[in-house]
Design a protein around this motif. Structure first.
Motif, PDB file in Angstrom:
ATOM      1  N   GLU A 144      -1.546  -5.903  -9.705  1.00 23.37           N
ATOM      2  CA  GLU A 144      -2.458  -4.765  -9.840  1.00 23.37           C
ATOM      3  C   GLU A 144      -1.709  -3.437  -9.713  1.00 23.37           C
ATOM      4  O   GLU A 144      -1.934  -2.510 -10.495  1.00 23.37           O
ATOM      5  N   VAL A 145      -0.804  -3.359  -8.761  1.00 20.74           N
ATOM      6  CA  VAL A 145      -0.020  -2.134  -8.562  1.00 20.74           C
ATOM      7  C   VAL A 145       0.838  -1.849  -9.797  1.00 20.74           C
ATOM      8  O   VAL A 145       0.893  -0.721 -10.285  1.00 20.74           O
ATOM      9  N   ILE A 146       1.495  -2.877 -10.309  1.00 22.44           N
ATOM     10  CA  ILE A 146       2.345  -2.713 -11.501  1.00 22.44           C
ATOM     11  C   ILE A 146       1.500  -2.293 -12.700  1.00 22.44           C
ATOM     12  O   ILE A 146       1.882  -1.386 -13.451  1.00 22.44           O
ATOM     13  N   ALA A 147       0.348  -2.941 -12.891  1.00 21.14           N
ATOM     14  CA  ALA A 147      -0.516  -2.596 -14.018  1.00 21.14           C
ATOM     15  C   ALA A 147      -0.983  -1.144 -13.952  1.00 21.14           C
ATOM     16  O   ALA A 147      -0.991  -0.448 -14.975  1.00 21.14           O
ATOM     17  N   LYS A 148      -1.360  -0.690 -12.769  1.00 19.79           N
ATOM     18  CA  LYS A 148      -1.785   0.704 -12.627  1.00 19.79           C
ATOM     19  C   LYS A 148      -0.653   1.658 -12.965  1.00 19.79           C
ATOM     20  O   LYS A 148      -0.867   2.684 -13.614  1.00 19.79           O
ATOM     21  N   ALA A 149       0.552   1.317 -12.532  1.00 22.04           N
ATOM     22  CA  ALA A 149       1.705   2.180 -12.825  1.00 22.04           C
ATOM     23  C   ALA A 149       2.000   2.239 -14.312  1.00 22.04           C
ATOM     24  O   ALA A 149       2.328   3.292 -14.845  1.00 22.04           O
ATOM     25  N   GLU A 150       1.870   1.117 -14.976  1.00 25.10           N
ATOM     26  CA  GLU A 150       2.157   1.065 -16.406  1.00 25.10           C
ATOM     27  C   GLU A 150       1.090   1.777 -17.236  1.00 25.10           C
ATOM     28  O   GLU A 150       1.369   2.248 -18.331  1.00 25.10           O
ATOM     29  N   GLN A 184       0.834  -1.209   0.000  1.00 27.39           N
ATOM     30  CA  GLN A 184       0.000   0.000   0.000  1.00 27.39           C
ATOM     31  C   GLN A 184       0.865   1.255   0.000  1.00 27.39           C
ATOM     32  O   GLN A 184       0.599   2.201  -0.739  1.00 27.39           O
ATOM     33  N   VAL A 185       1.893   1.256   0.821  1.00 24.61           N
ATOM     34  CA  VAL A 185       2.777   2.424   0.902  1.00 24.61           C
ATOM     35  C   VAL A 185       3.525   2.629  -0.410  1.00 24.61           C
ATOM     36  O   VAL A 185       3.586   3.737  -0.934  1.00 24.61           O
ATOM     37  N   LEU A 186       4.094   1.556  -0.947  1.00 22.04           N
ATOM     38  CA  LEU A 186       4.841   1.685  -2.203  1.00 22.04           C
ATOM     39  C   LEU A 186       3.935   2.157  -3.333  1.00 22.04           C
ATOM     40  O   LEU A 186       4.323   3.020  -4.122  1.00 22.04           O
ATOM     41  N   ALA A 187       2.738   1.602  -3.412  1.00 25.25           N
ATOM     42  CA  ALA A 187       1.811   1.976  -4.485  1.00 25.25           C
ATOM     43  C   ALA A 187       1.344   3.419  -4.357  1.00 25.25           C
ATOM     44  O   ALA A 187       1.172   4.112  -5.359  1.00 25.25           O
ATOM     45  N   ARG A 188       1.161   3.875  -3.146  1.00 22.83           N
ATOM     46  CA  ARG A 188       0.588   5.201  -2.948  1.00 22.83           C
ATOM     47  C   ARG A 188       1.624   6.328  -2.980  1.00 22.83           C
ATOM     48  O   ARG A 188       1.346   7.412  -3.477  1.00 22.83           O
ATOM     49  N   PHE A 189       2.822   6.064  -2.465  1.00 22.23           N
ATOM     50  CA  PHE A 189       3.766   7.159  -2.277  1.00 22.23           C
ATOM     51  C   PHE A 189       5.087   7.035  -3.043  1.00 22.23           C
ATOM     52  O   PHE A 189       5.764   8.032  -3.234  1.00 22.23           O
ATOM     53  N   HIS A 190       5.472   5.829  -3.424  1.00 21.46           N
ATOM     54  CA  HIS A 190       6.802   5.646  -3.996  1.00 21.46           C
ATOM     55  C   HIS A 190       6.782   4.725  -5.211  1.00 21.46           C
ATOM     56  O   HIS A 190       7.711   3.962  -5.432  1.00 21.46           O
ATOM     57  N   LEU A 191       5.744   4.802  -5.998  1.00 22.79           N
ATOM     58  CA  LEU A 191       5.563   3.853  -7.088  1.00 22.79           C
ATOM     59  C   LEU A 191       6.688   3.908  -8.109  1.00 22.79           C
ATOM     60  O   LEU A 191       7.226   2.871  -8.497  1.00 22.79           O
ATOM     61  N   SER A 192       7.076   5.088  -8.533  1.00 22.26           N
ATOM     62  CA  SER A 192       8.115   5.163  -9.562  1.00 22.26           C
ATOM     63  C   SER A 192       9.447   4.594  -9.052  1.00 22.26           C
ATOM     64  O   SER A 192      10.162   3.929  -9.789  1.00 22.26           O
TER      65      SER A 192
END
Length: 157
Positions: free
Chosen positions: A149-155, A117-125
């Motif tokens: 899911e987190v990777i797909a959203k980032a991409e 949750q933290v990585l996806a919300r604040f430090h994704l790149s």
């Protein structure tokens, strides 16, 4: 710090604890963050530990990175896990890398979810490499799905 201890014991809600600890850090500087570290290690109340982690993460996460990592490994209170993960990531690339290592070896699904949750919300790149590596090694289907899911959203951004 005795007054802070008294107030924390009398009203241990997280938002009150955070306000008290934040004020202490502003007033007494390094001694305040050292006190937060002591609370992170010793407070019986999860809300107080969460507030201590949040304040350390706000002021000097890099200074206490080993202590934050160690505290995350033993923390059982969900909200404190989240604040610890956020404080660790707040230490920059080294903190994000530490979370990646914890994610790969941690047994607790709740702790791993807090990290994601933290990585996806604040430090994704910063975390994409860590997330891809974790996905390649992951065997838990729930965590695998969340990482995917987190990777797909980032991409898709």
């Amino acid at each position: 710090t005795n007054l802070i201890e008294f107030l924390l014991k009398s009203n241990p809600k997280e938002y009150h604890a955070h306000d008290l600890l934040n004020t202490a850090c502003r007033l007494i500087g390094t001694a305040g963050t050292d006190h937060c570290l002591s609370l992170l290690r010793n407070a019986e109340n999860g809300s107080v530990r969460a507030a201590a982690a949040e304040v350390i993460g706000h002021y000097v996460p890099g200074r206490y990175l080993p202590e934050l990592v160690e505290a995350l490994g033993r923390e059982e209170f969900d909200r404190a896990q989240w604040h610890l993960a956020r404080a660790i990531a707040g230490a920059g690339p080294e903190g994000v890398a530490q979370l990646g290592e914890i994610l790969k070896r941690e047994d607790s699904t709740r702790r791993r979810v807090a990290i994601l949750q933290v990585l996806a919300r604040f430090h994704l790149s910063e975390a994409m490499g860590v997330l891809r590596e974790a996905l390649a090694l992951e065997t838990n289907q729930q965590i695998r799905a969340q990482i995917s899911e987190v990777i797909a959203k980032a991409e898709n951004r």
